[in-house]
Design an enzyme around this catalytic site. Sequence first.
Site, short mmCIF file in Angstrom:
data_model
loop_
_atom_site.label_atom_id
_atom_site.label_comp_id
_atom_site.label_asym_id
_atom_site.label_seq_id
_atom_site.Cartn_x
_atom_site.Cartn_y
_atom_site.Cartn_z
N SER A 189 37.80 -15.62 5.20
CA SER A 189 36.59 -14.78 5.14
C SER A 189 37.00 -13.42 4.60
O SER A 189 37.93 -12.80 5.11
CB SER A 189 35.99 -14.58 6.52
OG SER A 189 35.60 -15.80 7.07
N GLU A 207 37.85 -7.81 5.59
CA GLU A 207 38.80 -8.27 6.60
C GLU A 207 40.26 -8.08 6.17
O GLU A 207 41.08 -7.65 6.97
CB GLU A 207 38.56 -9.77 6.87
CG GLU A 207 38.12 -10.10 8.26
CD GLU A 207 38.33 -11.57 8.58
OE1 GLU A 207 39.41 -12.12 8.31
OE2 GLU A 207 37.38 -12.17 9.10
N ARG A 240 38.23 -9.66 15.22
CA ARG A 240 39.15 -9.52 14.08
C ARG A 240 39.87 -8.15 14.11
O ARG A 240 40.04 -7.51 13.09
CB ARG A 240 38.40 -9.66 12.74
CG ARG A 240 37.77 -11.01 12.51
CD ARG A 240 38.83 -12.11 12.39
NE ARG A 240 38.25 -13.35 11.94
CZ ARG A 240 37.66 -14.26 12.73
NH1 ARG A 240 37.61 -14.06 14.04
NH2 ARG A 240 37.16 -15.36 12.23
N1 EPU Z 1 26.06 -19.32 5.40
C1 EPU Z 1 25.20 -19.37 4.33
N2 EPU Z 1 25.74 -19.27 3.08
C2 EPU Z 1 27.07 -19.13 2.87
C3 EPU Z 1 27.94 -19.07 3.97
C4 EPU Z 1 27.41 -19.16 5.24
O1 EPU Z 1 23.99 -19.48 4.49
O2 EPU Z 1 27.48 -19.06 1.71
C5 EPU Z 1 25.51 -19.48 6.76
C6 EPU Z 1 25.90 -20.87 7.32
O3 EPU Z 1 24.99 -21.84 6.94
C7 EPU Z 1 25.91 -20.63 8.80
C8 EPU Z 1 26.30 -19.17 8.92
O4 EPU Z 1 26.11 -18.57 7.66
O5 EPU Z 1 24.64 -20.80 9.34
C9 EPU Z 1 27.74 -18.99 9.40
O6 EPU Z 1 28.64 -19.69 8.54
P1 EPU Z 1 29.97 -20.38 9.11
O7 EPU Z 1 29.66 -21.26 10.25
O8 EPU Z 1 30.67 -20.96 7.93
O9 EPU Z 1 30.79 -19.21 9.73
P2 EPU Z 1 31.09 -17.72 9.24
O10 EPU Z 1 30.39 -16.78 10.18
O11 EPU Z 1 30.81 -17.56 7.80
C10 EPU Z 1 33.15 -17.37 10.81
C11 EPU Z 1 34.52 -16.82 10.67
C12 EPU Z 1 35.46 -17.86 10.08
C13 EPU Z 1 35.48 -19.07 11.02
C14 EPU Z 1 34.05 -19.59 11.17
C15 EPU Z 1 33.96 -20.69 12.18
C16 EPU Z 1 34.33 -14.43 10.33
C17 EPU Z 1 34.37 -13.29 9.36
N3 EPU Z 1 34.51 -15.63 9.82
O12 EPU Z 1 32.67 -17.63 9.50
O13 EPU Z 1 36.77 -17.29 10.06
O14 EPU Z 1 36.33 -20.08 10.54
O15 EPU Z 1 33.17 -18.54 11.61
O16 EPU Z 1 34.14 -20.16 13.47
O17 EPU Z 1 34.14 -14.20 11.52
C18 EPU Z 1 38.28 -16.06 8.69
O18 EPU Z 1 38.17 -15.14 9.49
O19 EPU Z 1 39.05 -15.99 7.69
C19 EPU Z 1 37.50 -17.27 8.89
C20 EPU Z 1 37.49 -18.26 7.99
#
Ligand code: EPU
Length: 354
Positions: A250, A350, A168
């Site tokens: 995010s 972010e 990012r």
């Molecule tokens: N989780 C929780 N509770 C929550 C949210 C997440 O327990 O409220 C857990 C989920 O169960 C999962 C883990 O955290 O095991 C990761 O969650 P998720 O797969 O939704 O991905 P993320 O790490 O929260 C990142 C990116 C997203 C991208 C997704 C999919 C960043 C900051 N965010 O989210 O990017 O779409 O992976 O690749 O790296 C963005 O940058 O705006 C964005 C949406």
Amino acid sequence: MLVENQVALQRYNSFGIAARAKKLTRIRQTDDLTALMASEVWAQARSEAPPFVLGGGSNLVITGDIKALVLKVEIAGRRLVEETDKAWVVEGGAGENWHDFVTWTLDQGWPGLENLALIPGSVGASPVQNIGAYGVELQDRFHSLDAVDLQTGQAFTLDAAQCGFGYRDSVFKHAPSDERSFGLAGRALITRVRFLLPKPWKPVLGYMDLERKMAETGNHSPSAQQIFDWVVAIRRAKLPDPAFIGNAGSFFKNPTVTLEQCADIIARDPKVVHYPMPDGSIKLAAGWLIDACGWKGKSVGNAAVYEKQALVLVNKGGPEQPCTGGEVMTLAKAIQTSVYERFGILLEPEPVVV
Ligand code: EPU
């Protein structure tokens, strides 16, 4: 070249925050910028404050009226630059909508961007924060970009190495005086971006949500269009659509910690979601950390933590009673404090805050 006064920005930021630009001009082609930079308006505006480049407004928190001249990038156009045995190179104008661009490439039969479907924002903003999702980052498909230096008016082209991509992150997020000597924040306006889509196409299916889709459907060799459809469905299920609920994706980056720090956290919270990185560090899921602190559904004024994904802050007041940027930032700071107190980790926001 038309400069509009007191322009409402609510439609131009995905949070739907109500604020005004004192002066705004639309850049529809590079020549518009050349003409603007030669004008009195430019000299006057620059003497007051550095101009502010507005792309898709999907990674932005506006905390008050913008006094600087706003350059709203609306450069259109998409084309196949070249096709070789090894790749398709496709180009998009900076003002093109990102998701429409991804859809178009697939419709043309040029796969490679499917994992990045439905990310809000514009083509021109995509390299700024090196957008990424479901196992693919923009830098994996990037070829080069064209930009204009807002100090000298010179047009220039950067390749991937020159963009200094990180998680990012890119040169466009760093001030020129930063530790990266080539920081371009506030200095460059991106006009066109080119993507390199390798041949033969190889699906990227390692992300857990995609593995789940394969198991559910029994389809273990999906087409690019199938992956696109899955990504759209996954995002719709857990992320708010800014057309209906204002948000900036995010809100925090996933933090990286050392193995020792992670072991410490696991000892106290065995369920913490974590991923080992190639360099030996560990990435933690910020959404999990925020969720564990009990933030889902909590709010400050009309800014709230999304019920289905704690990493996303939303405008729960809608277009009629939108949250303010101040409410968003107060909520963000409260989240940072609580995660810091419990886990000793300072979450880094972010979006760009103006
Ligand atoms: N989780 C929780 N509770 C929550 C949210 C997440 O327990 O409220 C857990 C989920 O169960 C999962 C883990 O955290 O095991 C990761 O969650 P998720 O797969 O939704 O991905 P993320 O790490 O929260 C990142 C990116 C997203 C991208 C997704 C999919 C960043 C900051 N965010 O989210 O990017 O779409 O992976 O690749 O790296 C963005 O940058 O705006 C964005 C949406």
